[in-house]
Design a protein around this motif. Structure first.
Motif, PDB file in Angstrom:
ATOM      1  N   LYS A  53       1.245  19.554 -15.575  1.00 20.31           N
ATOM      2  CA  LYS A  53       0.481  19.465 -16.813  1.00 20.31           C
ATOM      3  C   LYS A  53      -0.908  20.104 -16.750  1.00 20.31           C
ATOM      4  O   LYS A  53      -1.439  20.518 -17.762  1.00 20.31           O
ATOM      5  CB  LYS A  53       0.337  18.005 -17.225  1.00 20.31           C
ATOM      6  N   MET A  54      -1.521  20.161 -15.551  1.00 24.03           N
ATOM      7  CA  MET A  54      -2.902  20.632 -15.446  1.00 24.03           C
ATOM      8  C   MET A  54      -3.023  22.129 -15.709  1.00 24.03           C
ATOM      9  O   MET A  54      -2.197  22.915 -15.264  1.00 24.03           O
ATOM     10  CB  MET A  54      -3.475  20.330 -14.057  1.00 24.03           C
ATOM     11  N   THR A  55      -4.096  22.468 -16.424  1.00 26.49           N
ATOM     12  CA  THR A  55      -4.394  23.879 -16.658  1.00 26.49           C
ATOM     13  C   THR A  55      -5.759  24.253 -16.085  1.00 26.49           C
ATOM     14  O   THR A  55      -5.993  25.401 -15.745  1.00 26.49           O
ATOM     15  CB  THR A  55      -4.381  24.199 -18.164  1.00 26.49           C
ATOM     16  N   GLU A  56      -6.666  23.264 -16.004  1.00 23.51           N
ATOM     17  CA  GLU A  56      -7.990  23.539 -15.459  1.00 23.51           C
ATOM     18  C   GLU A  56      -8.562  22.293 -14.800  1.00 23.51           C
ATOM     19  O   GLU A  56      -8.065  21.185 -14.986  1.00 23.51           O
ATOM     20  CB  GLU A  56      -8.936  24.031 -16.565  1.00 23.51           C
ATOM     21  N   LYS A  57      -9.643  22.500 -14.059  1.00 22.84           N
ATOM     22  CA  LYS A  57     -10.316  21.427 -13.337  1.00 22.84           C
ATOM     23  C   LYS A  57     -10.953  20.453 -14.331  1.00 22.84           C
ATOM     24  O   LYS A  57     -11.464  20.856 -15.371  1.00 22.84           O
ATOM     25  CB  LYS A  57     -11.391  22.048 -12.439  1.00 22.84           C
ATOM     26  N   PHE A  58     -10.936  19.146 -13.980  1.00 20.37           N
ATOM     27  CA  PHE A  58     -11.664  18.164 -14.785  1.00 20.37           C
ATOM     28  C   PHE A  58     -12.083  16.991 -13.908  1.00 20.37           C
ATOM     29  O   PHE A  58     -11.605  16.818 -12.800  1.00 20.37           O
ATOM     30  CB  PHE A  58     -10.816  17.689 -15.978  1.00 20.37           C
TER      31      PHE A  58
ATOM     32  N   ASN B 258       1.685   9.796  -5.399  1.00 28.78           N
ATOM     33  CA  ASN B 258       2.306  11.087  -5.135  1.00 28.78           C
ATOM     34  C   ASN B 258       3.167  11.537  -6.315  1.00 28.78           C
ATOM     35  O   ASN B 258       3.183  12.724  -6.660  1.00 28.78           O
ATOM     36  CB  ASN B 258       3.123  11.045  -3.843  1.00 28.78           C
ATOM     37  N   ALA B 259       3.864  10.594  -6.946  1.00 28.44           N
ATOM     38  CA  ALA B 259       4.676  10.936  -8.115  1.00 28.44           C
ATOM     39  C   ALA B 259       3.787  11.408  -9.265  1.00 28.44           C
ATOM     40  O   ALA B 259       4.114  12.378  -9.965  1.00 28.44           O
ATOM     41  CB  ALA B 259       5.514   9.730  -8.546  1.00 28.44           C
ATOM     42  N   ILE B 260       2.649  10.765  -9.442  1.00 19.48           N
ATOM     43  CA  ILE B 260       1.712  11.161 -10.504  1.00 19.48           C
ATOM     44  C   ILE B 260       1.125  12.535 -10.195  1.00 19.48           C
ATOM     45  O   ILE B 260       0.939  13.361 -11.102  1.00 19.48           O
ATOM     46  CB  ILE B 260       0.608  10.092 -10.682  1.00 19.48           C
TER      47      ILE B 260
ATOM     48  N   LYS C 155       0.831  -1.204   0.000  1.00 22.90           N
ATOM     49  CA  LYS C 155       0.000   0.000   0.000  1.00 22.90           C
ATOM     50  C   LYS C 155       0.867   1.256   0.000  1.00 22.90           C
ATOM     51  O   LYS C 155       0.587   2.214  -0.729  1.00 22.90           O
ATOM     52  CB  LYS C 155      -0.922   0.008   1.225  1.00 22.90           C
ATOM     53  N   GLN C 156       1.928   1.262   0.793  1.00 23.56           N
ATOM     54  CA  GLN C 156       2.830   2.407   0.841  1.00 23.56           C
ATOM     55  C   GLN C 156       3.460   2.654  -0.522  1.00 23.56           C
ATOM     56  O   GLN C 156       3.602   3.804  -0.950  1.00 23.56           O
ATOM     57  CB  GLN C 156       3.917   2.190   1.907  1.00 23.56           C
ATOM     58  N   GLY C 157       3.804   1.583  -1.234  1.00 19.28           N
ATOM     59  CA  GLY C 157       4.353   1.723  -2.584  1.00 19.28           C
ATOM     60  C   GLY C 157       3.356   2.369  -3.530  1.00 19.28           C
ATOM     61  O   GLY C 157       3.717   3.219  -4.357  1.00 19.28           O
ATOM     62  N   LEU C 158       2.082   1.980  -3.414  1.00 12.82           N
ATOM     63  CA  LEU C 158       1.036   2.569  -4.255  1.00 12.82           C
ATOM     64  C   LEU C 158       0.851   4.055  -3.944  1.00 12.82           C
ATOM     65  O   LEU C 158       0.672   4.873  -4.846  1.00 12.82           O
ATOM     66  CB  LEU C 158      -0.286   1.811  -4.070  1.00 12.82           C
TER      67      LEU C 158
END
Length: 149
Positions: free
Chosen positions: A86-91, A77-79, A69-72
């Motif tokens: 990369k994000m510019t707006e809410k989705f 967190n990396a993602i 679970k800690q690995g996941l």
């Protein structure tokens, strides 16, 4: 003698007996009680150790699952760090909402520091703090009835 007087007398007698017993209780009595409790504690520790040994597979599996679970969580967190770039707006996607929170200044009021700096005697403190006397009371709340099936 009515029942309330009898109960009062019995209570007084019991309190007197407790007081006498407490006075008779010596340091050796207390030491013996402590040692008895220490022995009981050791017996419980032994039971815990025995249980852990008997169920070692369960503890090992649990430890492995917690590591997985800690690995996941670390992958998530990396993602999130990549998403932040990369994000510019809410989705929304598959029942999840993704919102980029921009850097902002958060203001909080440190009431403890305010109290230290402006002791309750000062006019400034009294200007912002109101005191009111609250009578003791009992709160009674009707619980919701459980629906029967």
């Amino acid at each position: 003698m009515d029942s309330s007087e009898r109960i009062s007398d019995e209570l007084a007698t019991a309190q007197l007996e407790d007081s006498i017993n407490n006075e008779k209780e010596t340091e050796r009595d207390l030491a013996n009680q402590y040692i008895d409790l220490e022995q009981e504690k050791s017996e419980v520790d032994f039971k815990i150790l025995k249980f852990k040994q008997e169920h070692q597979v369960i503890f090992d599996t649990l430890e492995a699952l917690e590591g997985e679970k800690q690995g996941l969580v670390e992958q998530q967190n990396a993602i999130k760090i990549k998403l932040l770039d990369k994000m510019t707006e809410k989705f929304e996607l598959l029942g999840y909402s993704f919102v980029k929170v921009i850097t902002e200044i958060k203001r909080t009021f440190n009431s403890k520091q305010f109290y230290k700096d402006y002791l309750p005697n000062t006019k400034l403190y009294k200007k912002y703090v109101t005191e009111s006397f609250v009578e003791p009371y009992v709160r009674i709340t009707k619980l919701k009835e459980k629906k029967s099936k």
